[in-house]
Scaffold this motif. Structure first.
Motif, PDB file in Angstrom:
ATOM      1  N   GLN A  90       4.451   1.795  50.677  1.00 20.39           N
ATOM      2  CA  GLN A  90       5.358   2.427  49.732  1.00 20.39           C
ATOM      3  C   GLN A  90       5.457   1.651  48.424  1.00 20.39           C
ATOM      4  OE1 GLN A  90       6.757   5.514  50.366  1.00 20.39           O
ATOM      5  NE2 GLN A  90       5.346   5.337  52.089  1.00 20.39           N
ATOM      6  N   GLY A  91       4.766   0.521  48.329  1.00 24.12           N
ATOM      7  CA  GLY A  91       4.758  -0.251  47.097  1.00 24.12           C
ATOM      8  C   GLY A  91       3.589   0.159  46.228  1.00 24.12           C
ATOM      9  N   LEU A  92       2.787  -0.816  45.828  1.00 20.95           N
ATOM     10  CA  LEU A  92       1.597  -0.509  45.045  1.00 20.95           C
ATOM     11  C   LEU A  92       0.508   0.045  45.949  1.00 20.95           C
ATOM     12  CD1 LEU A  92       1.455  -3.697  42.776  1.00 20.95           C
ATOM     13  CD2 LEU A  92       2.238  -1.410  42.141  1.00 20.95           C
ATOM     14  N   PRO A  93      -0.368   0.910  45.427  1.00 19.18           N
ATOM     15  CA  PRO A  93      -1.484   1.416  46.240  1.00 19.18           C
ATOM     16  C   PRO A  93      -2.365   0.277  46.743  1.00 19.18           C
ATOM     17  CG  PRO A  93      -1.232   2.715  44.231  1.00 19.18           C
ATOM     18  CD  PRO A  93      -0.323   1.542  44.093  1.00 19.18           C
ATOM     19  N   GLU A  94      -2.926   0.451  47.930  1.00 24.07           N
ATOM     20  CA  GLU A  94      -3.774  -0.561  48.545  1.00 24.07           C
ATOM     21  C   GLU A  94      -5.240  -0.235  48.337  1.00 24.07           C
ATOM     22  OE1 GLU A  94      -2.867  -0.939  52.650  1.00 24.07           O
ATOM     23  OE2 GLU A  94      -0.779  -1.502  52.331  1.00 24.07           O
ATOM     24  N   LEU A  95      -6.043  -1.277  48.089  1.00 23.99           N
ATOM     25  CA  LEU A  95      -7.488  -1.100  47.971  1.00 23.99           C
ATOM     26  C   LEU A  95      -8.055  -0.808  49.357  1.00 23.99           C
ATOM     27  CD1 LEU A  95     -10.069  -1.283  46.231  1.00 23.99           C
ATOM     28  CD2 LEU A  95     -10.154  -3.726  46.808  1.00 23.99           C
ATOM     29  N   SER A  96      -8.706   0.342  49.512  1.00 22.33           N
ATOM     30  CA  SER A  96      -9.224   0.738  50.824  1.00 22.33           C
ATOM     31  C   SER A  96     -10.744   0.712  50.901  1.00 22.33           C
ATOM     32  CB  SER A  96      -8.731   2.151  51.184  1.00 22.33           C
ATOM     33  OG  SER A  96      -9.100   3.081  50.174  1.00 22.33           O
ATOM     34  N   LEU A 146     -28.817   2.761  31.148  1.00 24.30           N
ATOM     35  CA  LEU A 146     -28.964   1.962  32.361  1.00 24.30           C
ATOM     36  C   LEU A 146     -27.682   1.179  32.574  1.00 24.30           C
ATOM     37  CD1 LEU A 146     -32.557   0.501  31.795  1.00 24.30           C
ATOM     38  CD2 LEU A 146     -31.928   2.141  33.570  1.00 24.30           C
ATOM     39  N   GLY A 147     -27.213   1.133  33.825  1.00 25.05           N
ATOM     40  CA  GLY A 147     -25.988   0.397  34.079  1.00 25.05           C
ATOM     41  C   GLY A 147     -25.713   0.218  35.554  1.00 25.05           C
ATOM     42  N   VAL A 148     -24.551  -0.313  35.845  1.00 23.25           N
ATOM     43  CA  VAL A 148     -24.090  -0.518  37.220  1.00 23.25           C
ATOM     44  C   VAL A 148     -22.780   0.229  37.387  1.00 23.25           C
ATOM     45  CG1 VAL A 148     -23.344  -2.175  38.960  1.00 23.25           C
ATOM     46  CG2 VAL A 148     -25.193  -2.771  37.379  1.00 23.25           C
ATOM     47  N   ASP A 149     -22.758   1.103  38.369  1.00 24.35           N
ATOM     48  CA  ASP A 149     -21.592   1.940  38.631  1.00 24.35           C
ATOM     49  C   ASP A 149     -20.814   1.333  39.792  1.00 24.35           C
ATOM     50  OD1 ASP A 149     -19.820   3.984  38.543  1.00 24.35           O
ATOM     51  OD2 ASP A 149     -21.194   5.541  39.228  1.00 24.35           O
ATOM     52  N   SER A 150     -19.593   0.912  39.548  1.00 26.08           N
ATOM     53  CA  SER A 150     -18.741   0.381  40.615  1.00 26.08           C
ATOM     54  C   SER A 150     -17.512   1.261  40.753  1.00 26.08           C
ATOM     55  CB  SER A 150     -18.326  -1.063  40.336  1.00 26.08           C
ATOM     56  OG  SER A 150     -17.648  -1.165  39.099  1.00 26.08           O
ATOM     57  N   GLN A 151     -17.168   1.594  41.999  1.00 28.42           N
ATOM     58  CA  GLN A 151     -16.038   2.476  42.270  1.00 28.42           C
ATOM     59  C   GLN A 151     -15.117   1.820  43.302  1.00 28.42           C
ATOM     60  OE1 GLN A 151     -17.358   6.438  43.280  1.00 28.42           O
ATOM     61  NE2 GLN A 151     -18.792   6.526  41.559  1.00 28.42           N
ATOM     62  N   TYR A 152     -13.809   2.012  43.100  1.00 26.08           N
ATOM     63  CA  TYR A 152     -12.806   1.395  43.962  1.00 26.08           C
ATOM     64  C   TYR A 152     -11.806   2.474  44.383  1.00 26.08           C
ATOM     65  CZ  TYR A 152     -14.847  -2.682  41.740  1.00 26.08           C
ATOM     66  OH  TYR A 152     -15.742  -3.612  41.273  1.00 26.08           O
ATOM     67  N   GLU A 153     -11.543   2.531  45.663  1.00 28.18           N
ATOM     68  CA  GLU A 153     -10.670   3.570  46.214  1.00 28.18           C
ATOM     69  C   GLU A 153      -9.334   2.965  46.640  1.00 28.18           C
ATOM     70  OE1 GLU A 153     -12.081   7.104  48.842  1.00 28.18           O
ATOM     71  OE2 GLU A 153     -11.595   5.464  50.186  1.00 28.18           O
ATOM     72  N   PHE A 154      -8.242   3.618  46.261  1.00 24.10           N
ATOM     73  CA  PHE A 154      -6.893   3.150  46.587  1.00 24.10           C
ATOM     74  C   PHE A 154      -6.139   4.254  47.331  1.00 24.10           C
ATOM     75  CE2 PHE A 154      -8.283   0.723  42.970  1.00 24.10           C
ATOM     76  CZ  PHE A 154      -7.786  -0.555  43.204  1.00 24.10           C
ATOM     77  N   TRP A 155      -5.330   3.864  48.304  1.00 27.85           N
ATOM     78  CA  TRP A 155      -4.538   4.832  49.047  1.00 27.85           C
ATOM     79  C   TRP A 155      -3.103   4.316  49.158  1.00 27.85           C
ATOM     80  CZ3 TRP A 155      -2.535   5.025  54.295  1.00 27.85           C
ATOM     81  CH2 TRP A 155      -2.485   3.766  54.898  1.00 27.85           C
ATOM     82  N   GLY A 156      -2.194   5.233  49.494  1.00 28.29           N
ATOM     83  CA  GLY A 156      -0.800   4.843  49.670  1.00 28.29           C
ATOM     84  C   GLY A 156      -0.090   4.677  48.339  1.00 28.29           C
ATOM     85  N   GLY A 157       0.999   3.938  48.370  1.00 30.14           N
ATOM     86  CA  GLY A 157       1.801   3.696  47.183  1.00 30.14           C
ATOM     87  C   GLY A 157       2.971   4.642  47.019  1.00 30.14           C
ATOM     88  N   GLY A 158       3.048   5.669  47.894  1.00 30.80           N
ATOM     89  CA  GLY A 158       4.184   6.578  47.852  1.00 30.80           C
ATOM     90  C   GLY A 158       4.165   7.551  46.692  1.00 30.80           C
ATOM     91  N   GLY A 159       3.045   7.670  45.959  1.00 29.89           N
ATOM     92  CA  GLY A 159       2.966   8.584  44.837  1.00 29.89           C
ATOM     93  C   GLY A 159       2.558   9.983  45.258  1.00 29.89           C
ATOM     94  N   PRO A 160       2.276  10.852  44.294  1.00 28.85           N
ATOM     95  CA  PRO A 160       1.939  12.250  44.608  1.00 28.85           C
ATOM     96  C   PRO A 160       0.510  12.451  45.077  1.00 28.85           C
ATOM     97  CG  PRO A 160       1.900  11.916  42.234  1.00 28.85           C
ATOM     98  CD  PRO A 160       2.380  10.625  42.846  1.00 28.85           C
ATOM     99  N   PHE A 161      -0.345  11.403  45.008  1.00 26.31           N
ATOM    100  CA  PHE A 161      -1.750  11.556  45.346  1.00 26.31           C
ATOM    101  C   PHE A 161      -2.076  10.892  46.679  1.00 26.31           C
ATOM    102  CE2 PHE A 161      -1.580  11.001  40.610  1.00 26.31           C
ATOM    103  CZ  PHE A 161      -1.636  12.352  40.329  1.00 26.31           C
ATOM    104  N   SER A 162      -2.969  11.530  47.438  1.00 30.23           N
ATOM    105  CA  SER A 162      -3.373  10.947  48.712  1.00 30.23           C
ATOM    106  C   SER A 162      -4.280   9.745  48.498  1.00 30.23           C
ATOM    107  CB  SER A 162      -4.091  11.999  49.565  1.00 30.23           C
ATOM    108  OG  SER A 162      -5.279  12.446  48.916  1.00 30.23           O
ATOM    109  N   ILE A 163      -5.177   9.852  47.524  1.00 29.52           N
ATOM    110  CA  ILE A 163      -6.131   8.787  47.216  1.00 29.52           C
ATOM    111  C   ILE A 163      -6.342   8.775  45.706  1.00 29.52           C
ATOM    112  CG2 ILE A 163      -8.537   8.010  47.501  1.00 29.52           C
ATOM    113  CD1 ILE A 163      -8.550   9.284  50.221  1.00 29.52           C
ATOM    114  N   GLN A 164      -6.673   7.598  45.167  1.00 29.83           N
ATOM    115  CA  GLN A 164      -7.053   7.473  43.770  1.00 29.83           C
ATOM    116  C   GLN A 164      -8.352   6.689  43.679  1.00 29.83           C
ATOM    117  OE1 GLN A 164      -3.604   6.586  41.041  1.00 29.83           O
ATOM    118  NE2 GLN A 164      -2.525   6.328  42.979  1.00 29.83           N
ATOM    119  N   ASN A 165      -9.254   7.155  42.835  1.00 27.94           N
ATOM    120  CA  ASN A 165     -10.538   6.501  42.660  1.00 27.94           C
ATOM    121  C   ASN A 165     -10.604   5.904  41.262  1.00 27.94           C
ATOM    122  OD1 ASN A 165     -13.016   5.638  43.495  1.00 27.94           O
ATOM    123  ND2 ASN A 165     -14.054   7.594  43.270  1.00 27.94           N
TER     124      ASN A 165
END
Length: 396
Positions: free
Chosen positions: A158-164, A192-211
């Motif tokens: 319920q605090g900050l979103p967690e890195l999943s 040309l580049g490097v694509d890095s993605q990080y997924e977060f869940w929780g946090g008590g907000g309106p979204f199930s997951i944030q990328n």
């Protein structure tokens, strides 16, 4: 005093009454209480009352949605880290061939169906004027590493979103045309580049997951004249209950399957040499904005129509708007697309069209043809355009 008297009376009643199903002649005293004094029983009753009071005051846990269960069965569609790891294990994919970086923003959350925008190619040969032209729009990446992080596996924080989860992938972007003989209007971008993605869940907000995405890159053009360096930051929220970013109802029969996306983006770019683009040499750009995207699949898994129609016709639209915080100029781009899936392979949108249809597979990708209308400015090259085109698409 009233509560103590009530508790004592309750204990006496339990001691005096035979247990359920007890036969005549059996010991009427519950063996649980045999040998205990009134003080011991009173202490146990007080401890039980305290435990009931503690549980009543404890915060209720958020429901966890099991995989494969429609979103309507739970009040909030939440995934735990354990759910995420299981979901990704079923849909792991290394290679991605799409039209642009946004369409490949699914390394960590591939719950969207295989009906995104594929890479497009076209070739024109003018025999009379002895001229040739090749146009391409593609984003190809390879996921070198994925990491899934554990958690309580019980309830969302319920605090900050967690890195999943996190993923890292080098990529190649091609966008533009190559003409022979070269025309003054030729514009292209090779990135040309490097694509890095990080997924977060929780946090008590309106979204199930944030990328969240971070993408450092080097950019030139098809002829190697230009030179630019930059970095992009992206953010996309998901809420499956309203078909935002992903859907639970993909395999359910329906006349129209609908998905919409909201992607925020920041892009800082320095231009050493403009090359085959409309950027200005020596200038730095700081783009802020994003993309609103919608996509529909007609007769999705709707087996009352012929197989060649069921889940094969799609329509897509997108609007992009970006503002340069340095020069204070803005650019926008509108795109509409109507296409037809010509692949025989089963996809999530066609798996219910036939009783014997195989499960969806990523093995051979998907091929489609489409009519596309563009009006606005291509941010890769700053080329202004308004055009229709018929194109062949391939997605993997």
């Amino acid at each position: 005093m009233k509560s103590v008297a009530f508790g004592s009376a309750l204990l006496l009643t339990v001691l005096a009454c035979p247990t359920i199903g007890q036969t005549a002649g059996a010991n009427p005293i519950n063996p649980t209480f045999v040998g205990k004094t009134d003080e011991q029983l009173q202490a146990e009753l007080s401890a039980l009352k305290a435990e009931l009071k503690r549980r009543a005051a404890a915060p209720k846990r958020s429901p966890v949605k099991p995989l494969g269960v429609p979103a309507s069965t739970t009040a909030h569609a939440e995934f735990t880290p354990a759910d995420l790891a299981k979901k990704h294990a079923d849909l792991l994919q290394r290679w991605y061939v799409r039209s642009d970086p946004i369409d490949a923003f699914y390394y960590l959350y591939p719950a969207a169906p295989l009906d995104g925008k594929g890479a497009s190619f076209s070739y024109t040969e003018d025999i009379e004027n002895k001229a040739r032209a090749v146009s391409v729009q593609s984003f190809t990446s390879y996921v070198l590493a994925r990491q899934f992080f554990g958690g309580s596996g019980v309830e969302a924080s319920q605090g900050l979103p967690e890195l999943s989860a996190a993923a890292y992938a080098p990529y190649l972007l091609l966008n533009g045309s190559l003409t022979e003989p070269r025309k003054a209007s030729e514009r292209s971008a090779l990135q040309l580049g490097v694509d890095s993605q990080y997924e977060f869940w929780g946090g008590g907000g309106p979204f199930s997951i944030q990328n969240v995405g971070f993408r450092p890159y080097f950019q030139s053009d098809f002829r190697g004249i230009g030179r630019m360096e930059g970095a992009q930051f992206l953010w996309e929220p998901y809420q499956e209950t309203v078909n935002l970013g992903a859907r639970y109802d993909v395999r359910q029969p329906k006349l129209i399957g609908f998905l919409w996306r909201v992607i925020g983006e920041a892009d800082v770019l320095h231009v050493d040499r403009a090359g085959l683009s409309d950027y200005i040499t020596g200038k730095t750009y700081s783009w802020l904005g994003g993309t609103l995207q919608t996509r529909m699949v007609l007769f999705e898994n709707y087996n009352l129509v012929p197989d060649y129609i069921c889940g094969r016709i799609y329509a897509a639209g997108s609007y992009q708007y970006f503002w340069d915080a340095i020069s204070r100029i803005s650019v926008s781009d509108l795109q509409a697309e109507l296409g037809y899936n010509i692949s025989n392979k089963s996809t999530p949108s066609t798996v219910g069209c036939r009783e014997t249809a195989p499960l969806p597979s990523e093995s051979l990708g998907k091929t489609s043809v489409s009519i596309v209308y563009n009006k606005g400015t291509d941010r890769d090259t700053l080329e202004r355009r308004e055009k229709y085109k018929l194109q062949l698409n391939y997605q993997y």
